[in-house]
Structures are given as C-alpha cells and as structure tokens.
Design an enzyme around this catalytic site. Structure first.
Site, PDB file in Angstrom:
ATOM      1  N   ILE A 152       0.831  -1.200   0.000  1.00 37.86           N
ATOM      2  CA  ILE A 152       0.000   0.000   0.000  1.00 37.86           C
ATOM      3  C   ILE A 152       0.867   1.251   0.000  1.00 37.86           C
ATOM      4  O   ILE A 152       1.771   1.391   0.835  1.00 37.86           O
ATOM      5  CB  ILE A 152      -0.936   0.014   1.226  1.00 37.86           C
ATOM      6  CG1 ILE A 152      -1.841  -1.225   1.216  1.00 37.86           C
ATOM      7  CG2 ILE A 152      -1.771   1.286   1.245  1.00 37.86           C
ATOM      8  CD1 ILE A 152      -2.721  -1.368   2.449  1.00 37.86           C
ATOM      9  N   CYS A 153       0.589   2.157  -0.967  1.00 38.17           N
ATOM     10  CA  CYS A 153       1.290   3.447  -1.071  1.00 38.17           C
ATOM     11  C   CYS A 153       2.810   3.211  -1.142  1.00 38.17           C
ATOM     12  O   CYS A 153       3.262   2.444  -1.988  1.00 38.17           O
ATOM     13  CB  CYS A 153       0.875   4.340   0.099  1.00 38.17           C
ATOM     14  SG  CYS A 153       1.352   6.055  -0.122  1.00 38.17           S
ATOM     15  N   GLN A 154       3.587   3.832  -0.254  1.00 41.29           N
ATOM     16  CA  GLN A 154       5.042   3.616  -0.280  1.00 41.29           C
ATOM     17  C   GLN A 154       5.362   2.143  -0.048  1.00 41.29           C
ATOM     18  O   GLN A 154       6.348   1.620  -0.598  1.00 41.29           O
ATOM     19  CB  GLN A 154       5.691   4.480   0.802  1.00 41.29           C
ATOM     20  CG  GLN A 154       7.201   4.394   0.855  1.00 41.29           C
ATOM     21  CD  GLN A 154       7.770   5.050   2.104  1.00 41.29           C
ATOM     22  OE1 GLN A 154       7.056   5.206   3.109  1.00 41.29           O
ATOM     23  NE2 GLN A 154       9.017   5.445   2.059  1.00 41.29           N
ATOM     24  N   GLY A 156       3.722  -0.179  -1.263  1.00 39.19           N
ATOM     25  CA  GLY A 156       3.560  -0.790  -2.588  1.00 39.19           C
ATOM     26  C   GLY A 156       4.820  -0.641  -3.416  1.00 39.19           C
ATOM     27  O   GLY A 156       5.244  -1.568  -4.109  1.00 39.19           O
TER      28      GLY A 156
END
Lengths: 366, 365
Positions: A152-154, A156
């Site tokens: 998720i986000c960073q 990811g």
C-alpha cells in the site's frame, strides 16, 4: 449598480452564530463522554508472530475455521509514513477486517517507530531485510514456497522492489495507491503535486546529516501545508456540524488519531527514497540499486493487480498506472476507485467493493 | 444604500455579532453546570476575537477538565479554528471599509483593488513578524558584536544603514536582496575573511568552530529574512485572491449570505492563492535556501556543543551516532550470517546430511 459582495443580515448572522455556539456546546458534551480508549485504531484481533528490531509481524486472527481459510496467506506492507492502522480504523471501516471475514489469512507488517538508533536503516534493510524476513517466516511457518503480497502506497513501491528482486517467493502481487512514475503529471494535465515540487529541491542528505532521522511532525507539517486553510481551519469549522453525533464524532477523531500518529523516518532510508524515487525517478528507469542488485520491474512475471484512486491528490492516477508499462507479467489488471487517497480505506464504496475485489482476484489466481 | 453605508453596516454587524457571540456563549455556559472563571467586558472592545478566544478556551477547559487528553486537544483545535474564522471575517470587514469610499467615488474596482493591495503589502510587512524578527536579530547582533569588539565596526555601520534599507525594502522601493546583502557585505568584510585564516593557541579549534558557526548563523539569518519576505508575499496573494473572488461574485449577483459561506470562500481562495505562491520559483528558492541554511547551522552548532561536551566528559551526539552505527552494522552482519547458515543447513538436508538449521525467525516471547 453591482450588489455589495457581502449580504449578511444582522438577524441571520446572530442566528448563525447562536446556532454555532449551541452546536459546539452540545458537541462538547458528547466529547466529554469520550475517552482515549474510544478512539483507538487498528483494533482488529491479531497476534504478534515475528519480530525483527522494531518491526512486528502480526497475524490477524481468522474468523473462519483454519481449514476453511484460503491456503496462501496475504502479507500487507504499508508505508513508512503514518501507521498501517488506516487499513483498520474501526470495525465498520476496515479493509483488514473485511479481508479476514472473506476467509483470507492476513499478515500485517508494523514497521514500528524508528528511533535515532535506526538512523542507518536503508532501503536494503527494509526490502531485503525486513520484508524478506517476514516473507520467509510466513513461508516456513506455513510450509509454502510462495505467498501473496499486498503493498500500500510507499509500501507498494517497496513491494514492487521486493518482488522484482525475489520473484520466486511471491505468488501474486497487489499494489494499492502506489507511486511508480514519480514525475507523472496529475490526471487533468495539471503540474505534479506540491510534495514532488518541494521534494525536488531539498538537500535530503544534508537534512539527514543534521537531524539523523526526519521527524514525523515535520512530515505532518509538510502535509498540512499542502492546503493550510482547508486542513487547519475549514476542517475544524465543519466538524462543529457533526459534533453532536457520537458516531460521526468518533469517526472524525479516529481519523485524527491516525493522521497525527506519524513515526519519524529512518534517516538513510528517507534520503534514499526521496533521492532515488522522488527526485530522480529511478524506478521506471530501471536504475534503483538495492545492495548489489538493480531493481528491474520487468522481473515481475507473476499476476499483478494494481488498484488506484481516481481522485488521489497524493499519488495521482498516472503515477500508479505507469506500472503497466514496466512490469514483465502478461497477467496485469488495473482497477480504479472513484475516491481519493484516504477514501480508498474509509469510503463507503471502498468498504463495500475493495475487499471482495482483492479476495476474488486472489482466488482466481490460486 | 450606498456601498459605503453597506460596508459601515457590515462593520457594525461584525462588532455586534461578536458581542452577541460572546454574550450567547456566556449564557450557554451559565445555563449549564460550568461558569467561566472570568468574563470579558461586554462594552466596546478594540479586538473582540482575543477575549472571545480566552472565554471560549476557559469554558472548554472547564467542560472537559475530566475528559481525555484527546478531547482537550481537539477542543483546543476547535477554538483555534473558530478564532481564525473570526479573524478572517474581521480582515474582510476592514478591507471593504477601506475600499468602499473609492468605489462609491466611481473608481474602477480593479484599480481600487490594486491600490488596496499596495496598502496591504505595506501594512502586512510593517506589522508582520519580519520586522520584529529583524529587530531581534539586530539586538542579537549587537550583543554578539559587543563580545567581538575588534570586529564590530563594520557591523555597526551596517546597522546604522539598516533601518533605511529595511524601510525601502518593505515599501517596495528596494529588493529583499538589498537587505540581505547588508548583512552579507558586513560579514564578508570581517569574519568571512577570518574563517579561512589559521588559528592560534590551544583554543584555535574552538575559535575556528565558533567562527564557522557564526558564518552559518549569518547565512541562516539571511535565508530566514528572505523566506519570511516570501511568506509575506504569499499573504498578499491570498488577500488579492479573496477580494477578487468577492468582486466576481458581486458582478455575478451572487453575494455572500452567511458567515459559513464567507469562511468557505476564504479557505478555498486562500489555499488556491497559496498553492500558486508555493509553486513559484521565488518561493521555492527561498524555502530551499532557508532549510539548507538551517541544516548547515545545526551541524555547526553541534560542533561547538560537542567541544564543550567533551570538556565535561559528556558523550557527544557524534559518539552516540558512531555507537549506533556499529550496532547497526553488526546486526546486518548477523542477519547475513543467519541467512548463509540457513542456506548451508538446507543444502545439507537436501543432500541427506544431518545439520541443525539455525533459527532464522526469532519467535515472539
């Protein structure tokens, strides 16, 4: 003659201010009944199964019998900025609880709060040390060769690096609101986000040399400065309207609790991430070096599900969608949600559709 | 009714509303179980926002005395945002009171707005913290230079010129660079030269650190002034954006009809104006220089502190960092060794040999 721009009658102003006062007073009475325990986040039942330094790997307690669980677990890797509790804000707004209810075996990495002693932690430590340690623990404890990874986000972006370097350990890769092309324009052709603009000129190595770690409060200040009036004034003016409603107030307070729970950023990792990803956009150029290896997104041959938010102002859709051009897999799926960055976790649409989407996709790629 | 009369009426409305707000708040508090410890005067107040804010804060403190820390912090945030909202309305009222006589006299509104913005610029800069910061900087400089008397003459000359230069800068007759250069020139003529000179005696290292630290401090002050001037420019842009938006709504026959509407217009227009400034090269350069100067000064400051820490047998930041780094590197080596041992053990098992696999994953106790 033009109309005078402000046409507020004394009667209306008095009435409006009086109503506002009454709302605040009633809201304060609601607020006074609440305790800190009422606004705890990340409360889905879980057990710590593995530790490495300040990292804790949690396994969420299944609600279905073990025999009915999907056999390949999902490991969630969240960003280092803020805490993973946003994926489990409260019982009725929880991606994690929804995944568990659907019979997935969910593990979550909690990166902890880096102290000054963690200043030297690098991208290599996070990817080849921490994530790899968690993946190996799950593989070995479950007797599996591969597991599913959800970044998720960073988290990811780090998951993409990890999968490219250790493809043999990942069955399927899911990334959510994940930046890939850090210089991509916003969807409507607007210039890149302010964070990118500010990040470009910063001498992050000097910052880290001077401060060791980058304080979480400084990061938060940066986020608030993206919309200083909206996030510091209007938000708290608007909240007066919902303060009387205990449920809505609790929703608001839990989000506040999450937003301002910002860990410091380990210095070396922060400098590497800003320099390599934000400033030099090395991921899509195939130039990110971790330890002695180069991250080549073309090595990602396993199925990939890329979920992004159409109204995301932190990670604009083109920054996420760029992944399609660089991964080596032929089984690539892209799904857009009509929400913003945070809406991906808390919106009604995401609550209803996100976990089933992930669950169905994983089971279809067993 | 003329615009002037409407603006006067709005000003009266604002004052009355604030009094009403305070009176209403006090009534609400008295009707409940909580009584604020002191009440503000209900008469004419030159500034009603601050008394209101104090009253509001006291009431909240009383109401939430036994509540969670979260509730108290949240209430404080509400108070701040309400006070900011009131301040924004007050600023709007003042703006219209100044502009309306010209508009009533038939002046084009774009000209009126332009003239008003020139006034705002002057007032913002005159009253802003920039001037105060510069004054305190001046005082700090004087104190510093008194200790370095033999070096002080060029700075005193610079200070003599400073008020004039500051006025010129704030009035828009000179660039901010002129102000910065005033400091800079003085520095170059004195300490700047000495930084590269060899030290002498047993205190030479400390002297060198103090001098280079002084240079970094100079650079930080300069960058700070430039950054605050850039922020002042941002305020000017915000003001212009808000008033322009009001004029447009006036032309469209879509006036503001509630306090909430006015607050929304402020926050929306202000954030748009700020983003415009935040993306400008001038702001970015000022921000970059300020952050970099602050970081460099911090490093120099640490060097000086560490000298004194060493004299007092206190571990320094650098020494603790070194210890942490050693521990970090040992842990990395340990992790790598465990992985290698595991590979060896796995290979041995595969080959049918007996080998005890090391425990890679440390279970939770």
């Amino acid at each position: 003659m033009k109309t005078f721009p402000i046409q507020i009658s004394p009667e209306d102003a008095t009435k409006e201010l009086a109503e506002m006062n009454q709302k605040v007073v009633r809201g304060l009475r609601t607020l006074s009944r609440l305790t800190n325990d009422d606004v705890q986040v990340g409360t889905a039942p879980k057990e710590a199964v593995y530790r490495d330094g300040k990292l804790i790997l949690y396994r969420h307690i299944p609600v279905k019998p073990e025999a009915e669980l999907f056999p390949i677990p999902v490991l969630i890797s969240y960003a280092l900025v803020n805490r993973p509790a946003v994926a489990d804000l409260q019982e009725n707004r929880s991606l994690i609880r929804n995944l568990v209810k659907l019979g997935l075996d969910v593990y979550l990495i909690d990166w902890g709060y880096p102290s000054r002693a963690d200043r030297w932690l690098s991208l290599d430590d996070y990817v080849n040390g921490f994530i790899d340690g968690c993946v190996d623990f799950i593989r070995e404890s479950r007797g599996l060769d591969q597991i599913n990874l959800l970044g998720i986000c960073q988290g990811g972006t780090m998951s993409l690096c990890y999968t490219a370097l250790h493809p043999e350990k990942i069955k399927n890769l899911i990334v959510m609101v994940t930046p890939v092309d850090f210089h991509a324009p916003a969807a409507d052709g607007a210039p890149p986000g302010l964070l990118n603009v500010w990040g470009k000129g910063m001498d992050v190595n000097l910052m880290v040399e001077a401060m060791g770690n980058v304080p979480g409060d400084l990061m938060n200040f940066g986020f608030l400065m993206l919309q200083p009036f909206g996030l510091n004034v209007q938000k708290y003016t608007d909240v007066v309207d919902i303060m009387e409603d205990e449920d809505k107030l609790l929703n608001f307070l839990r989000m506040e609790e999450w937003i301002f729970d910002s860990p410091d950023q380990a210095g070396v990792m922060f400098a590497q991430f800003v320099t390599d990803f934000f400033q030099e956009n090395k991921l899509i150029k195939g130039e990110v070096q971790i330890a002695d290896k180069t991250v080549n997104l073309g090595n990602i041959k396993q199925p990939v599900l890329n979920i992004f938010a159409e109204k995301d102002h932190l990670v604009p859709p083109p920054a996420s969608k760029a992944l399609a051009n660089y991964v080596g897999t032929e089984d690539y799926t892209e799904v857009a949600f009509p929400v913003g960055h945070i809406g991906m976790y808390v919106s009604g649409k995401a609550q209803k559709d996100l976990a089933p989407l992930i669950n169905d996709w994983i089971r279809a790629h067993a | 009714m003329t615009w002037r009369e409407q603006a006067d009426s709005m000003s009266k409305l604002w004052m009355d509303s604030q009094r009403q707000l305070i009176a209403n708040w006090a009534d609400l508090m008295q009707s409940g179980t909580v009584m604020p410890s002191s009440m503000p005067l209900m008469g004419a107040y030159p500034d009603l926002v601050e008394p209101w804010r104090r009253l509001y804060g006291q009431s909240m403190d009383s109401l939430l005395a036994d509540s969670s820390s979260l509730a108290r912090e949240f209430a404080q945030q509400i108070t701040t945002s309400q006070a900011t909202m009131m301040r924004l309305i007050e600023m709007t009222t003042r703006a219209w009171q100044t502009m309306v006589p010209r508009l009533d006299a038939g002046e084009d509104w774009t000209t009126t707005l332009g003239n008003y913005m020139a006034q705002v610029r002057q007032q913002t800069l005159d009253q802003s913290k920039i001037v105060n910061a510069a004054k305190s900087t001046n005082e700090l400089w004087v104190l510093y230079l008194e200790q370095l008397q033999f070096l002080s003459r060029p700075y005193i000359e610079a200070f003599k010129q400073m008020p004039g230069s500051m006025s010129d800068t704030l009035a828009g007759h000179a660039s901010s660079n002129q102000l910065s250069n005033l400091y800079w020139t003085a520095y170059q003529e004195t300490l700047g030269r000495l930084v590269n000179m060899p030290g002498f005696g047993f205190t030479r290292e400390l002297q060198q650190k103090l001098l280079t630290g002084f240079g970094a401090w100079m650079e930080l002050r300069r960058a700070s002034v430039d950054f605050q001037l850039a922020l002042a420019t941002a305020w000017e842009t915000i003001y212009e954006k808000v008033l322009h938006e009001m004029m447009v709504r006036s032309e469209q026959g879509n006036p503001i009809t509630s306090i909430a509407d006015l607050t929304r217009l402020w926050t929306s227009a202000a954030d748009q104006g700020l983003e415009q400034v935040f993306r400008s090269e001038q702001y970015l350069e000022a921000q970059r220089n300020f952050v970099n100067a602050a970081m460099k000064y911090r490093l120099h400051e640490r060097e000086v502190y560490e000298t004194f820490a060493q004299l007092s047998n206190i571990p320094t930041r650098t020494e603790v960092d070194e210890a942490h780094r050693n521990i970090y590197e040992l842990r990395r080596e340990l992790r790598a060794l465990k992985k290698q041992l595991k590979s060896v053990a796995n290979a041995a098992t595969t080959n049918g040999q007996h080998a005890e696999a090391p425990e890679v994953a440390r279970p939770v106790e």
